[in-house]
Write a protein that holds these residues in place. Structure first.
Motif, PDB file in Angstrom:
ATOM      1  N   THR A 131     -89.627  25.246  -8.451  1.00 40.65           N
ATOM      2  CA  THR A 131     -89.225  26.673  -8.914  1.00 40.65           C
ATOM      3  C   THR A 131     -88.255  26.559 -10.306  1.00 40.65           C
ATOM      4  OG1 THR A 131     -89.833  27.771  -6.916  1.00 40.65           O
ATOM      5  CG2 THR A 131     -88.722  29.028  -8.508  1.00 40.65           C
ATOM      6  N   MET A 132     -87.235  25.781 -10.115  1.00 44.12           N
ATOM      7  CA  MET A 132     -86.207  25.656 -11.136  1.00 44.12           C
ATOM      8  C   MET A 132     -86.934  24.992 -12.326  1.00 44.12           C
ATOM      9  SD  MET A 132     -82.621  25.421  -9.316  1.00 44.12           S
ATOM     10  CE  MET A 132     -82.853  23.842  -8.552  1.00 44.12           C
ATOM     11  N   HIS A 133     -87.566  23.800 -11.812  1.00 46.26           N
ATOM     12  CA  HIS A 133     -88.335  22.909 -13.017  1.00 46.26           C
ATOM     13  C   HIS A 133     -89.138  23.782 -13.828  1.00 46.26           C
ATOM     14  CE1 HIS A 133     -89.790  18.554 -13.744  1.00 46.26           C
ATOM     15  NE2 HIS A 133     -89.613  19.300 -14.927  1.00 46.26           N
ATOM     16  N   GLU A 134     -89.945  24.245 -13.080  1.00 51.88           N
ATOM     17  CA  GLU A 134     -91.060  25.037 -13.775  1.00 51.88           C
ATOM     18  C   GLU A 134     -90.489  26.017 -14.711  1.00 51.88           C
ATOM     19  OE1 GLU A 134     -93.578  26.743 -10.758  1.00 51.88           O
ATOM     20  OE2 GLU A 134     -94.318  24.870 -10.206  1.00 51.88           O
ATOM     21  N   PHE A 135     -89.348  26.896 -14.212  1.00 51.34           N
ATOM     22  CA  PHE A 135     -88.733  27.939 -15.110  1.00 51.34           C
ATOM     23  C   PHE A 135     -88.046  27.498 -16.308  1.00 51.34           C
ATOM     24  CE2 PHE A 135     -85.225  30.965 -15.827  1.00 51.34           C
ATOM     25  CZ  PHE A 135     -86.010  32.207 -15.974  1.00 51.34           C
ATOM     26  N   THR A 136     -87.160  26.479 -16.225  1.00 49.62           N
ATOM     27  CA  THR A 136     -86.519  25.806 -17.089  1.00 49.62           C
ATOM     28  C   THR A 136     -87.129  24.918 -17.840  1.00 49.62           C
ATOM     29  OG1 THR A 136     -85.542  24.002 -16.048  1.00 49.62           O
ATOM     30  CG2 THR A 136     -84.408  26.303 -15.553  1.00 49.62           C
ATOM     31  N   GLY A 137     -88.347  24.153 -17.482  1.00 51.85           N
ATOM     32  CA  GLY A 137     -88.692  23.031 -18.226  1.00 51.85           C
ATOM     33  C   GLY A 137     -88.117  21.769 -18.147  1.00 51.85           C
ATOM     34  N   LYS A 138     -87.052  21.648 -16.912  1.00 47.71           N
ATOM     35  CA  LYS A 138     -86.498  20.345 -17.007  1.00 47.71           C
ATOM     36  C   LYS A 138     -86.100  20.338 -15.564  1.00 47.71           C
ATOM     37  CE  LYS A 138     -82.130  19.484 -17.834  1.00 47.71           C
ATOM     38  NZ  LYS A 138     -81.078  19.068 -18.710  1.00 47.71           N
ATOM     39  N   PRO A 139     -86.087  19.046 -14.983  1.00 47.36           N
ATOM     40  CA  PRO A 139     -85.760  18.986 -13.479  1.00 47.36           C
ATOM     41  C   PRO A 139     -84.122  19.111 -13.495  1.00 47.36           C
ATOM     42  CG  PRO A 139     -86.187  16.757 -14.489  1.00 47.36           C
ATOM     43  CD  PRO A 139     -86.515  17.626 -15.698  1.00 47.36           C
ATOM     44  N   SER A 140     -83.880  19.705 -12.292  1.00 48.10           N
ATOM     45  CA  SER A 140     -82.270  20.105 -12.017  1.00 48.10           C
ATOM     46  C   SER A 140     -82.026  18.762 -11.183  1.00 48.10           C
ATOM     47  CB  SER A 140     -82.220  21.255 -11.133  1.00 48.10           C
ATOM     48  OG  SER A 140     -82.574  22.545 -11.918  1.00 48.10           O
ATOM     49  N   VAL A 141     -80.773  18.488 -11.377  1.00 54.31           N
ATOM     50  CA  VAL A 141     -80.336  17.332 -10.780  1.00 54.31           C
ATOM     51  C   VAL A 141     -79.035  17.624  -9.668  1.00 54.31           C
ATOM     52  CG1 VAL A 141     -80.764  15.793 -12.483  1.00 54.31           C
ATOM     53  CG2 VAL A 141     -78.449  16.816 -12.548  1.00 54.31           C
ATOM     54  N   GLY A 142     -78.544  18.704  -9.794  1.00 53.95           N
ATOM     55  CA  GLY A 142     -77.531  19.159  -8.887  1.00 53.95           C
ATOM     56  C   GLY A 142     -77.932  20.260  -7.843  1.00 53.95           C
ATOM     57  N   TRP A 143     -77.075  19.876  -6.527  1.00 53.72           N
ATOM     58  CA  TRP A 143     -77.104  21.132  -5.413  1.00 53.72           C
ATOM     59  C   TRP A 143     -75.959  21.261  -4.893  1.00 53.72           C
ATOM     60  CZ3 TRP A 143     -81.914  22.751  -3.511  1.00 53.72           C
ATOM     61  CH2 TRP A 143     -81.853  23.362  -2.148  1.00 53.72           C
ATOM     62  N   LEU A 144     -75.974  22.629  -4.348  1.00 53.35           N
ATOM     63  CA  LEU A 144     -74.911  23.072  -3.511  1.00 53.35           C
ATOM     64  C   LEU A 144     -75.577  23.949  -2.548  1.00 53.35           C
ATOM     65  CD1 LEU A 144     -71.609  23.788  -3.552  1.00 53.35           C
ATOM     66  CD2 LEU A 144     -72.283  26.059  -4.545  1.00 53.35           C
ATOM     67  N   GLY A 145     -75.084  23.620  -1.200  1.00 57.83           N
ATOM     68  CA  GLY A 145     -75.790  24.396  -0.101  1.00 57.83           C
ATOM     69  C   GLY A 145     -75.255  25.821   0.023  1.00 57.83           C
ATOM     70  N   PRO A 146     -75.805  26.791   0.316  1.00 56.29           N
ATOM     71  CA  PRO A 146     -75.506  28.100   0.613  1.00 56.29           C
ATOM     72  C   PRO A 146     -74.016  28.072   1.620  1.00 56.29           C
ATOM     73  CG  PRO A 146     -77.529  28.231   0.907  1.00 56.29           C
ATOM     74  CD  PRO A 146     -77.313  26.700   0.831  1.00 56.29           C
ATOM     75  N   GLY A 147     -73.066  28.538   1.374  1.00 56.73           N
ATOM     76  CA  GLY A 147     -71.717  28.305   1.962  1.00 56.73           C
ATOM     77  C   GLY A 147     -71.429  26.845   2.131  1.00 56.73           C
ATOM     78  N   LEU A 148     -71.880  25.958   1.518  1.00 56.75           N
ATOM     79  CA  LEU A 148     -71.763  24.505   1.280  1.00 56.75           C
ATOM     80  C   LEU A 148     -72.153  23.950   2.473  1.00 56.75           C
ATOM     81  CD1 LEU A 148     -69.547  25.690  -0.768  1.00 56.75           C
ATOM     82  CD2 LEU A 148     -68.171  23.763  -0.084  1.00 56.75           C
ATOM     83  N   THR A 149     -73.244  24.510   3.154  1.00 49.29           N
ATOM     84  CA  THR A 149     -73.634  23.877   4.441  1.00 49.29           C
ATOM     85  C   THR A 149     -74.671  22.915   4.213  1.00 49.29           C
ATOM     86  OG1 THR A 149     -75.507  25.791   4.454  1.00 49.29           O
ATOM     87  CG2 THR A 149     -73.408  26.381   5.654  1.00 49.29           C
ATOM     88  N   GLN A 150     -74.880  21.809   5.176  1.00 50.07           N
ATOM     89  CA  GLN A 150     -75.566  20.747   5.432  1.00 50.07           C
ATOM     90  C   GLN A 150     -75.781  20.523   6.692  1.00 50.07           C
ATOM     91  OE1 GLN A 150     -74.158  17.212   3.226  1.00 50.07           O
ATOM     92  NE2 GLN A 150     -74.317  18.105   1.334  1.00 50.07           N
ATOM     93  N   THR A 151     -76.799  19.832   7.132  1.00 43.71           N
ATOM     94  CA  THR A 151     -77.095  19.196   8.255  1.00 43.71           C
ATOM     95  C   THR A 151     -76.990  17.926   8.206  1.00 43.71           C
ATOM     96  OG1 THR A 151     -79.671  19.093   8.369  1.00 43.71           O
ATOM     97  CG2 THR A 151     -78.580  21.117   9.183  1.00 43.71           C
ATOM     98  N   TYR A 152     -76.917  17.037   9.420  1.00 43.21           N
ATOM     99  CA  TYR A 152     -76.877  15.599   9.318  1.00 43.21           C
ATOM    100  C   TYR A 152     -77.899  15.031   8.213  1.00 43.21           C
ATOM    101  CZ  TYR A 152     -73.317  15.569  13.039  1.00 43.21           C
ATOM    102  OH  TYR A 152     -72.260  15.833  13.640  1.00 43.21           O
ATOM    103  N   ASP A 153     -79.082  15.871   8.278  1.00 38.71           N
ATOM    104  CA  ASP A 153     -80.209  15.082   7.433  1.00 38.71           C
ATOM    105  C   ASP A 153     -80.335  15.544   6.117  1.00 38.71           C
ATOM    106  OD1 ASP A 153     -81.111  13.973  10.040  1.00 38.71           O
ATOM    107  OD2 ASP A 153     -82.397  15.856  10.636  1.00 38.71           O
ATOM    108  N   THR A 154     -79.777  16.758   5.726  1.00 37.11           N
ATOM    109  CA  THR A 154     -79.815  17.213   4.283  1.00 37.11           C
ATOM    110  C   THR A 154     -79.537  16.451   3.399  1.00 37.11           C
ATOM    111  OG1 THR A 154     -78.995  19.364   5.384  1.00 37.11           O
ATOM    112  CG2 THR A 154     -78.889  19.007   3.023  1.00 37.11           C
ATOM    113  N   PRO A 155     -78.682  15.373   3.362  1.00 35.55           N
ATOM    114  CA  PRO A 155     -78.380  14.218   2.076  1.00 35.55           C
ATOM    115  C   PRO A 155     -79.660  13.665   1.755  1.00 35.55           C
ATOM    116  CG  PRO A 155     -76.344  14.308   3.159  1.00 35.55           C
ATOM    117  CD  PRO A 155     -77.433  15.217   4.259  1.00 35.55           C
ATOM    118  N   GLU A 156     -80.214  13.224   3.086  1.00 36.68           N
ATOM    119  CA  GLU A 156     -81.579  12.416   2.605  1.00 36.68           C
ATOM    120  C   GLU A 156     -82.556  13.244   2.082  1.00 36.68           C
ATOM    121  OE1 GLU A 156     -79.467   9.544   4.881  1.00 36.68           O
ATOM    122  OE2 GLU A 156     -79.585  11.605   5.489  1.00 36.68           O
ATOM    123  N   LEU A 157     -82.574  14.521   2.465  1.00 39.43           N
ATOM    124  CA  LEU A 157     -83.866  15.177   1.920  1.00 39.43           C
ATOM    125  C   LEU A 157     -83.457  15.695   0.567  1.00 39.43           C
ATOM    126  CD1 LEU A 157     -84.422  17.831   5.267  1.00 39.43           C
ATOM    127  CD2 LEU A 157     -85.758  15.717   4.223  1.00 39.43           C
TER     128      LEU A 157
END
Length: 295
Positions: free
Chosen positions: A143-169
């Motif tokens: 959705t961000m790529h389509e809206f801005t015309g370029k791929p995003s490269v960063g990520w911040l989890g809501p409340g900085l949350t991650q599960t053990y699998d999130t980095p792989e995904l």
């Protein structure tokens, strides 16, 4: 398979044992500004509360707390846009991708001003409660790529949350850097089964949610906190450059009684030499150029 315990992804490293980084032009500190824009679904419990529910009972719809957040999108965020235009700063926008659909006018303003879009999930809520993390991450990034015309490269989890699998995904989805690991003053790299991720020094200390809403400090204290942090990092930056993150939300820091303190923080910072204002992608590119985390 990578050991997915966080401490195993990033072996301990004392900052004093690493070769010092070098900033362009012999500058000594990077200031990374992150504006967080979120969608609070009125049909669900609110992400946080400025006013507690009567007798402690969570009631839906939670109109007062939803309205408090809504003020940030209708009014507060425009104070941010005015401030950063005057300062010539293009912040990182940590954005729930659903903002693009629900608050298109707000997202358009950030896009047209040249702000960096950093993934912040589809809507506000912990990663642990999402049944299909892979699908949600892909939907958000697309959705961000389509809206801005370029791929995003960063990520911040809501409340900085991650599960053990999130980095792989995240790595699988093309994310290059994350802000969830607030354990350093410099970028580092962590391992995943899908290649490394760079961690940037985001902040829970210079974040208006813990200071204003959780700890209930007076507004002027947040300014003092930011200035004190900057002064020490600027001092230390004479020997090795540091990164200082400032994380703000329009329903908090852009309130009429708080915005002047944010303005005064930048007045203090910009009275010093050796300061670079960079967004997350620029910091990532600078670090990756020397450390070759990604080809």
């Amino acid at each position: 398979m990578t050991d997915r315990i966080p401490s195993s992804r990033a072996p301990f490293s004392a900052i004093v044992d690493r070769p010092p980084l070098k900033l362009p032009g012999d500058n000594r500190i990077i200031v990374w500004t992150i504006v967080n824009l979120e969608v609070w679904d009125i049909s669900k419990p609110m992400a946080r509360q400025v006013i507690p529910a009567p007798t402690g009972q969570t009631l839906l719809p939670d109109v007062p707390n939803w309205s408090w957040h809504e003020y940030g999108m209708r009014v507060g965020v425009w104070r941010f846009y005015d401030l950063y235009e005057k300062l010539g700063i293009k912040p990182t926008l940590s954005i729930n991708a659903r903002v693009i659909e629900d608050y298109t006018r707000v997202a358009e303003q950030a896009r047209d001003a040249g702000w960096e879009f950093m993934g912040h999930a589809w809507e506000q809520g912990p990663m642990h409660k999402i049944e299909d993390q892979r699908g949600m991450i892909k939907r958000s990034m697309n959705t961000m790529h389509e809206f801005t015309g370029k791929p995003s490269v960063g990520w911040l989890g809501p409340g900085l949350t991650q599960t053990y699998d999130t980095p792989e995904l995240l790595a699988e989805a093309g994310v290059k850097y994350i802000g969830d690991w607030v354990y350093d003053d410099e970028p580092t790299a962590i391992s995943t089964d899908n290649g490394p991720l760079v961690t940037l020094p985001y902040s829970v200390e210079l974040n208006d949610i813990p200071t204003m809403i959780v700890q209930h400090h007076e507004s002027g204290y947040w300014k003092q906190k930011c200035c004190d942090q900057f002064d020490r990092l600027w001092q230390e930056g004479a020997d090795r450059p540091r990164i200082m993150a400032i994380a703000i939300h329009p329903y908090i820091s852009a309130q009429p009684h708080r915005i002047k303190y944010l303005e005064e923080v930048y007045s203090h910072i910009n009275a010093h030499d050796g300061v670079l204002h960079m967004n997350g992608e620029e910091i990532y590119d600078w670090y990756n150029a020397s450390h070759k985390v990604h080809p």
